[in-house]
Design an enzyme around this catalytic site. Structure first.
Site, PDB file in Angstrom:
ATOM      1  N   SER A  29       0.848  -1.190   0.000  1.00 55.52           N
ATOM      2  CA  SER A  29       0.000   0.000   0.000  1.00 55.52           C
ATOM      3  C   SER A  29       0.886   1.244   0.000  1.00 55.52           C
ATOM      4  CB  SER A  29      -0.962  -0.045   1.191  1.00 55.52           C
ATOM      5  OG  SER A  29      -1.964   0.935   1.070  1.00 55.52           O
ATOM      6  N   HIS A  77      -7.620  -5.520  -0.321  1.00 48.78           N
ATOM      7  CA  HIS A  77      -6.396  -4.771  -0.047  1.00 48.78           C
ATOM      8  C   HIS A  77      -5.811  -5.197   1.296  1.00 48.78           C
ATOM      9  CE1 HIS A  77      -3.754  -1.313  -0.643  1.00 48.78           C
ATOM     10  NE2 HIS A  77      -4.028  -0.869   0.576  1.00 48.78           N
ATOM     11  N   GLU A 127      -8.797  -5.172  -4.678  1.00 55.37           N
ATOM     12  CA  GLU A 127      -8.146  -4.229  -3.767  1.00 55.37           C
ATOM     13  C   GLU A 127      -9.123  -3.346  -2.988  1.00 55.37           C
ATOM     14  OE1 GLU A 127      -4.984  -3.894  -3.022  1.00 55.37           O
ATOM     15  OE2 GLU A 127      -3.765  -4.602  -4.696  1.00 55.37           O
TER      16      GLU A 127
END
Length: 493
Positions: free
Chosen positions: A197, A410, A313
């Protein structure tokens, strides 16, 4: 044998292994040694960025002579409002090694958290270090307005470096690793920078930063494609000026007199672009050009690259931000806020349908995560060895969501690398992924004995391995995530 002696021997067997001492370039430290790992935590790698050192490049730490207790993490950096961390004395790192270590690859982990939250000890890398037979370093770096404030007055005193203090912290930690890796049994000439991320985006920033040249020899970005949009210096300075006005300040003395809580609260009130908050900026001396342009033009630190993204995600991000869902009208407003004049094209390609929140999640996954990752693969693969994958476990462990299934959301892959899975097929996938990551750290190529073949990505490719329990398959990343549409949209605006 006397009973007391037996009890004494048993107590010795049950007592944790003795603390181990390592001498770093700054002074001696002692950490924890067990049969399965060695751990050293809370090691300062730069001076506390407080007082006059706030919003300055990291300074060297003051050396020490007394052995430093390295058995617990150091302070986390001040976080977004509502988080409990407010101590600016936070530039610490942690080192985990297998029980025996000699010239092992070093993997430096950069945590996620949208550049406004997170810490190096968010993950427990000890099992990964042992299984991969590598040394893992995790670290804190300055976050939010304290890490990424850009302002002309700061540039005037510091040489066009404002907006990127958190990235400079990461580079200071990498220099510490280069100087100290051998003391822990690591190879200072074989360092892999990896992150997820915001940590993955940070990897991209360092790839595009001249100051990081030579500090790492391989790179892995998870859920952070290097073509994702990031703010330029002009946008960042506009927000820095707005922050100054919000706080009623006219100079840096006033700004530096504010508490972290005051700064974080004021920063949260500044309107920012829908696509990022307080992020690293390009256009200064730390990151001279947009990372996307750096990759397009080949102006990046050329090391073998592994680019990983997750199939779903944005599901968890949208579910967290809109727990009650969104209406079709809200969906249209959100897309207009992001894409402005191009919003009608996006809305036509991604009609709201029966579940606008899920549609919003899918479109966000496609344009912000998957297609920027694919673009990174395609630009980099002609210049450096590149490997790409998509994490695709439909039933990745997580929290239930009433709006829609989260799928391979995610951050879902982190538990496969750094956790333990209850289902045998998922744990087998975890072991395979750790094998790939470790072989990449060792050689720059994820392939190795006992692992399914992972083809190198070539220019023009669109197919990548899809990692899911119990099966090996490939997926057309471009078709799955509508990348032709997003490329056309980008070219037209």
């Amino acid at each position: 044998m006397p009973k007391l002696l037996v009890l004494t021997l048993l107590a010795g067997l049950l007592t944790p292994c003795p603390v181990a001492t390592v001498t770093t370039t700054d002074g001696p430290i002692h950490g924890t040694v067990t049969a399965n790992y060695r751990s050293y935590q809370g090691i300062p790698y730069a001076a506390p960025p407080v007082g006059a050192l706030r919003w300055r490049p990291p300074e060297p730490v003051q050396p020490w002579t007394q052995t430093l207790d390295a058995t617990a993490p150091g302070n986390a950096c001040p976080q977004a409002p509502g988080e409990p961390h407010t101590d600016e004395n936070c530039l610490y790192l942690n080192v985990s090694t297998p029980p025996e270590a000699h010239r092992l690859p070093v993997m430096v982990w950069l945590h996620g958290g949208s550049f406004i939250s997170g810490a190096g000890n968010d993950i427990d890398p000890r099992s990964f270090a042992a299984k991969a037979h590598v040394i893992v370093v995790t670290l804190n770096y300055r976050l939010g307005v304290l890490g990424f404030l850009a302002h002309p007055a700061l540039d005037a005193e510091g040489g066009d470096q404002s907006g990127d203090y958190g990235i400079q912290d990461q580079q200071a930690a990498l220099r510490w690793v280069k100087a100290n890796a051998a003391a822990f049994g690591g190879d200072p000439g074989n360092v892999t920078l990896f992150g997820q991320s915001a940590g993955g985006a940070s990897v991209c920033m360092n790839l595009a930063s001249p100051g990081a040249a030579g500090l790492f020899q391989r790179a892995i970005t998870e859920s952070g494609g290097c073509l994702a949009p990031e703010p330029d210096k002009a946008i960042a300075e506009r927000n820095g000026t707005a922050l100054t006005a919000q706080l009623g300040c006219t100079d840096l003395v006033c700004l530096r007199s504010k508490t972290p809580d005051e700064l974080l609260a004021a920063a949260a009130a500044i309107p920012y672009s829908p696509t990022y908050s307080w992020h690293p900026v390009w256009g200064g001396s730390v990151i001279p050009v947009k990372p996307a342009d750096a990759f397009h033009n080949g102006q990046f630190n050329r090391v073998p690259l592994l680019v990983s993204s997750n199939r779903d995600e944005a599901t968890i991000l949208i579910a967290q931000q809109y727990p009650d869902g969104i209406t079709a009208d809200q969906y249209a407003q959100l897309q207009t806020g992001v894409f402005k004049a191009a919003a009608p094209q996006v809305l036509a390609h991604y009609p709201a349908g029966d579940n606008p929140a899920l549609t919003f999640a899918r479109s966000t996954t496609d344009w912000f995560f998957s297609c920027t990752s694919l673009g990174t693969d395609q630009f980099a693969s002609g210049l450096v060895p590149t490997y790409a994958d998509e994490f695709a476990d439909d039933n990745a462990p997580g929290w239930p969501n009433p709006l829609f299934p989260l799928g391979a959301y995610h951050g879902a892959e982190l538990q496969y690398l750094f956790g333990h899975l209850d289902k045998p097929a998922q744990q087998a996938l975890a072991d395979r992924m750790i094998g790939y990551w470790s072989r990449f750290a060792w050689t720059g190529n994820p392939n190795g004995p006992g692992l399914p073949a992972w083809p190198r990505f070539r220019p023009g490719d669109v197919a990548v391995p899809a990692f899911a329990p119990g099966r090996s398959q490939t997926v057309d990343l471009a078709a799955e995530h509508q990348c032709a549409f997003w490329a056309a949209l980008s070219a037209g605006h």
